[in-house]
Scaffold this active site. Structure first.
Site, PDB file in Angstrom:
ATOM      1  N   ARG A   1       0.994  -1.287  -0.028  1.00  0.00           N
ATOM      2  CA  ARG A   1      -0.123  -0.087   0.123  1.00  0.00           C
ATOM      3  C   ARG A   1       0.941   1.253  -0.097  1.00  0.00           C
ATOM      4  O   ARG A   1       1.840   1.273   0.714  1.00  0.00           O
ATOM      5  CB  ARG A   1      -0.803  -0.195   1.145  1.00  0.00           C
ATOM      6  CG  ARG A   1      -1.993   0.878   1.468  1.00  0.00           C
ATOM      7  CD  ARG A   1      -2.895   1.125   2.469  1.00  0.00           C
ATOM      8  NE  ARG A   1      -2.050   1.996   3.280  1.00  0.00           N
ATOM      9  CZ  ARG A   1      -2.745   2.313   4.534  1.00  0.00           C
ATOM     10  NH1 ARG A   1      -3.699   2.073   5.057  1.00  0.00           N
ATOM     11  NH2 ARG A   1      -1.970   3.004   5.563  1.00  0.00           N
TER      12      ARG A   1
ATOM     13  N   TYR B   1      -3.392  11.062   5.443  1.00  0.00           N
ATOM     14  CA  TYR B   1      -3.367   9.843   6.119  1.00  0.00           C
ATOM     15  C   TYR B   1      -2.601   8.847   5.732  1.00  0.00           C
ATOM     16  O   TYR B   1      -1.946   8.624   4.496  1.00  0.00           O
ATOM     17  CB  TYR B   1      -4.915   9.325   5.793  1.00  0.00           C
ATOM     18  CG  TYR B   1      -5.204   7.818   6.193  1.00  0.00           C
ATOM     19  CD1 TYR B   1      -5.337   7.386   7.598  1.00  0.00           C
ATOM     20  CD2 TYR B   1      -4.704   6.661   5.545  1.00  0.00           C
ATOM     21  CE1 TYR B   1      -5.238   6.173   8.020  1.00  0.00           C
ATOM     22  CE2 TYR B   1      -5.053   5.497   5.750  1.00  0.00           C
ATOM     23  CZ  TYR B   1      -5.140   5.278   7.204  1.00  0.00           C
ATOM     24  OH  TYR B   1      -5.096   3.972   7.522  1.00  0.00           O
TER      25      TYR B   1
ATOM     26  N   ASP C   1      -5.220   3.888   0.087  1.00  0.00           N
ATOM     27  CA  ASP C   1      -6.333   3.871   0.865  1.00  0.00           C
ATOM     28  C   ASP C   1      -6.737   5.423   0.897  1.00  0.00           C
ATOM     29  O   ASP C   1      -5.949   6.315   1.286  1.00  0.00           O
ATOM     30  CB  ASP C   1      -5.971   3.374   2.306  1.00  0.00           C
ATOM     31  CG  ASP C   1      -7.052   3.604   3.359  1.00  0.00           C
ATOM     32  OD1 ASP C   1      -8.267   3.948   2.970  1.00  0.00           O
ATOM     33  OD2 ASP C   1      -6.734   3.250   4.521  1.00  0.00           O
TER      34      ASP C   1
ATOM     35  N   HIS D   1      -9.459   6.271   2.636  1.00  0.00           N
ATOM     36  CA  HIS D   1      -9.918   6.428   3.999  1.00  0.00           C
ATOM     37  C   HIS D   1     -10.956   7.329   4.155  1.00  0.00           C
ATOM     38  O   HIS D   1     -11.097   8.128   5.012  1.00  0.00           O
ATOM     39  CB  HIS D   1      -8.590   7.136   4.869  1.00  0.00           C
ATOM     40  CG  HIS D   1      -8.419   6.516   6.192  1.00  0.00           C
ATOM     41  ND1 HIS D   1      -8.888   7.390   7.437  1.00  0.00           N
ATOM     42  CD2 HIS D   1      -8.416   5.227   6.603  1.00  0.00           C
ATOM     43  CE1 HIS D   1      -8.841   6.517   8.595  1.00  0.00           C
ATOM     44  NE2 HIS D   1      -8.450   5.320   8.132  1.00  0.00           N
TER      45      HIS D   1
ATOM     46  N   GLU E   1      -9.091   1.933  -1.449  1.00  0.00           N
ATOM     47  CA  GLU E   1      -9.733   1.335  -0.124  1.00  0.00           C
ATOM     48  C   GLU E   1     -10.660   2.623   0.355  1.00  0.00           C
ATOM     49  O   GLU E   1     -10.330   3.764   0.309  1.00  0.00           O
ATOM     50  CB  GLU E   1      -8.828   0.956   0.787  1.00  0.00           C
ATOM     51  CG  GLU E   1      -9.214   0.562   2.267  1.00  0.00           C
ATOM     52  CD  GLU E   1      -8.126   0.205   3.027  1.00  0.00           C
ATOM     53  OE1 GLU E   1      -8.493   0.409   4.265  1.00  0.00           O
ATOM     54  OE2 GLU E   1      -7.024  -0.066   2.637  1.00  0.00           O
TER      55      GLU E   1
ATOM     56  N   GLU F   1     -14.010  -1.792   6.647  1.00  0.00           N
ATOM     57  CA  GLU F   1     -13.340  -2.006   8.050  1.00  0.00           C
ATOM     58  C   GLU F   1     -13.977  -1.461   9.247  1.00  0.00           C
ATOM     59  O   GLU F   1     -13.995  -1.738  10.281  1.00  0.00           O
ATOM     60  CB  GLU F   1     -11.969  -1.612   8.119  1.00  0.00           C
ATOM     61  CG  GLU F   1     -11.893  -0.094   7.880  1.00  0.00           C
ATOM     62  CD  GLU F   1     -10.391   0.528   7.852  1.00  0.00           C
ATOM     63  OE1 GLU F   1      -9.781   0.976   9.024  1.00  0.00           O
ATOM     64  OE2 GLU F   1      -9.491   0.034   7.085  1.00  0.00           O
TER      65      GLU F   1
ATOM     66  N   ARG G   1     -13.599  -5.736   3.701  1.00  0.00           N
ATOM     67  CA  ARG G   1     -12.788  -5.401   4.674  1.00  0.00           C
ATOM     68  C   ARG G   1     -13.005  -5.820   5.950  1.00  0.00           C
ATOM     69  O   ARG G   1     -12.408  -5.190   7.078  1.00  0.00           O
ATOM     70  CB  ARG G   1     -11.965  -4.182   4.203  1.00  0.00           C
ATOM     71  CG  ARG G   1     -11.576  -3.917   3.020  1.00  0.00           C
ATOM     72  CD  ARG G   1     -10.320  -3.024   2.975  1.00  0.00           C
ATOM     73  NE  ARG G   1      -9.261  -3.397   3.619  1.00  0.00           N
ATOM     74  CZ  ARG G   1      -8.676  -2.886   4.816  1.00  0.00           C
ATOM     75  NH1 ARG G   1      -9.445  -1.725   5.141  1.00  0.00           N
ATOM     76  NH2 ARG G   1      -7.664  -3.378   5.474  1.00  0.00           N
TER      77      ARG G   1
ATOM     78  N   GLU H   1      -4.368  -7.498   5.037  1.00  0.00           N
ATOM     79  CA  GLU H   1      -3.546  -6.577   5.524  1.00  0.00           C
ATOM     80  C   GLU H   1      -2.719  -7.008   6.825  1.00  0.00           C
ATOM     81  O   GLU H   1      -2.996  -7.641   7.744  1.00  0.00           O
ATOM     82  CB  GLU H   1      -4.351  -5.300   6.057  1.00  0.00           C
ATOM     83  CG  GLU H   1      -3.662  -4.103   6.446  1.00  0.00           C
ATOM     84  CD  GLU H   1      -4.662  -2.932   6.896  1.00  0.00           C
ATOM     85  OE1 GLU H   1      -4.018  -1.771   7.012  1.00  0.00           O
ATOM     86  OE2 GLU H   1      -5.723  -3.189   7.221  1.00  0.00           O
TER      87      GLU H   1
ATOM     88  N   TRP I   1     -12.277  11.622   8.924  1.00  0.00           N
ATOM     89  CA  TRP I   1     -10.773  11.321   9.116  1.00  0.00           C
ATOM     90  C   TRP I   1     -10.496   9.830   8.586  1.00  0.00           C
ATOM     91  O   TRP I   1      -9.533   9.749   7.602  1.00  0.00           O
ATOM     92  CB  TRP I   1     -10.326  11.411  10.567  1.00  0.00           C
ATOM     93  CG  TRP I   1      -9.031  10.692  10.756  1.00  0.00           C
ATOM     94  CD1 TRP I   1      -7.741  11.653  10.492  1.00  0.00           C
ATOM     95  CD2 TRP I   1      -8.431   9.559  10.840  1.00  0.00           C
ATOM     96  NE1 TRP I   1      -6.697  10.899  10.603  1.00  0.00           N
ATOM     97  CE2 TRP I   1      -7.043   9.524  10.883  1.00  0.00           C
ATOM     98  CE3 TRP I   1      -8.797   8.225  11.529  1.00  0.00           C
ATOM     99  CZ2 TRP I   1      -6.144   8.593  11.250  1.00  0.00           C
ATOM    100  CZ3 TRP I   1      -8.227   7.371  11.474  1.00  0.00           C
ATOM    101  CH2 TRP I   1      -6.587   7.326  11.355  1.00  0.00           C
TER     102      TRP I   1
END
Length: 402
Positions: free
Chosen positions: A148, A160, A210, A212, A236, A262, A283, A339, A402
């Protein structure tokens, strides 16, 4: 008949904060579960101690499915990260016990191997493109086949995924770190460093990125279109996933694969994403989605629609969760990638054992159960420290995802 005799909750901060559940049966068999919810650890610890532990004593540890239904459907107030993380801890500990009683590693109880090892990716980052490229080279030299890539956005000051030390750990002590964010600057810059990675290292490995949760669906579509020549393994969390329907718009505009889940906690949170094939990788993870029992349901649903697994595996999963994830990863037919960031040395003083890394893949242990032990005495050297995840603010001062 064996019964649950004792259930203990431990909160310690060896490198970062973890909540661990230890269940002991009347036969002396011990099972471990992870109950860590980054930045809200004590909420889950209280849920376990005050609400679930009294329900466990005297129960049959072999009735894993019944226990899951009892804790979920019997609570009335369902779902949510605190509830599902607490249930996950119980569920994972019971699978650990079942494996030890059977004398088999947990993956054997899940149907045995579907693959020899579990493909993993780790996190390369840099304060600028040059530093990122050096970090990508480091991971490739270590044998990783998937990396990543994240770099700090110039002149913004906040981003991030950029590591400050040996491991990426965004949680900080005291109050949350408030980080600036500028979407246009990110959209202009991120494609350039992903292109630089491909230009320097080619296409002989998997490249991930990512976002995020930071883009609107249309912005995410624009980003996905821009990076199509980089042939990402995935982008992601391109947009907040609470609105599952938002992913339809992204799908209409780009062929870049999408991964999300996630921060989602149940099969209902990803049902539309999976059944409408709006994502390519789900995820959700053992610790935040109700344990092995419920995560297997999510993965089985995903398999019906050609969606593969890509479980979250940052350092806010304890080695107990990572071990459980690898046992499931090696067994399910629709595995995609895992991951893997590793853990701090202090963490590994408290949690002993777990999967091993070789040639860019993780391998589960062959010992009965999950293969991880918790050293209570070592944990006492690392008392709880409150830590918060950051908060992002746009340059005009308003709060952003975030």
């Amino acid at each position: 008949m064996s019964r649950i005799e004792r259930a203990e909750v431990f909160v310690a901060s060896p490198g970062r904060t973890f909540v661990t559940l230890r269940i002991t049966t009347s036969d002396g068999v011990v099972g471990l579960g992870d109950a860590t919810l980054n930045g809200r650890e004590l909420a889950v610890a209280s849920y376990l101690r005050d609400h679930l532990v009294p329900l466990l004593i005297g129960k049959d540890p072999a009735r894993i499915e019944d226990m899951w239904q009892y804790l979920y459907r019997g609570a009335y107030w369902r779902r949510g990260p605190v509830t599902m993380t607490a249930i996950a801890a119980v569920d994972t500990a019971l699978w650990d016990i079942k494996g030890k009683v059977a004398g088999l590693p947990v993956y054997q109880l899940l149907g045995g191997r579907s693959r020899d090892g579990v493909l993993v990716y780790s996190h390369a980052s840099g304060r600028d493109t040059a530093e990122l490229l050096d970090d990508v080279e480091r991971f490739l030299s270590l044998g990783y086949e998937a990396v990543r890539a994240q770099a700090a956005v110039p002149e913004v000051g906040g981003t991030y995924g950029v590591r400050k030390g040996k491991l990426y750990e965004p949680a900080a002590a005291a109050l949350p770190d408030e980080q600036p964010w500028d979407t246009e600057a990110y959209l202009n810059f991120a494609p350039t460093y992903l292109e630089a990675v491909r230009e320097r290292f080619g296409f002989g490995f998997h490249l991930l990125h990512d976002v995020h949760h930071r883009l609107t669906p249309l912005e995410a579509a624009r980003f996905g279109k821009a990076v199509e020549p980089c042939r990402l393994f995935w982008m992601e969390d391109p947009t907040p996933a609470e609105n599952q329907e938002a992913f339809r718009l992204i799908r209409q505009h780009t062929t870049t694969p999408i991964a999300t889940g996630e921060v989602l906690n149940s099969i209902w949170d990803v049902q539309t994403l999976i059944t409408e094939q709006l994502i390519d990788y789900v995820r959700t993870t053992v610790v935040h989605a109700g344990g092995l029992t419920h995560l297997r349901r999510i993965f089985d649903l995903a398999a019906l629609y050609g969606v593969r697994t890509g479980s979250h595996g940052a350092t806010d999963l304890s080695p107990v969760s990572m071990a459980a994830a690898v046992h499931l990863d090696v067994a399910v037919p629709n595995f995609g990638i895992q991951e893997y960031m590793g853990h701090a040395d202090e963490t590994l003083e408290v949690f002993r054992g777990g999967p091993t890394l070789a040639d860019g893949m993780l391998h589960p242990t062959e010992v009965p159960g999950l293969g991880v032990e918790y050293d209570e005495k070592a944990a006492e050297r690392f008392p709880y420290q409150a830590r918060y995840l950051p908060v992002a603010r746009r340059l005009d001062g308003s709060v952003h995802d975030w």
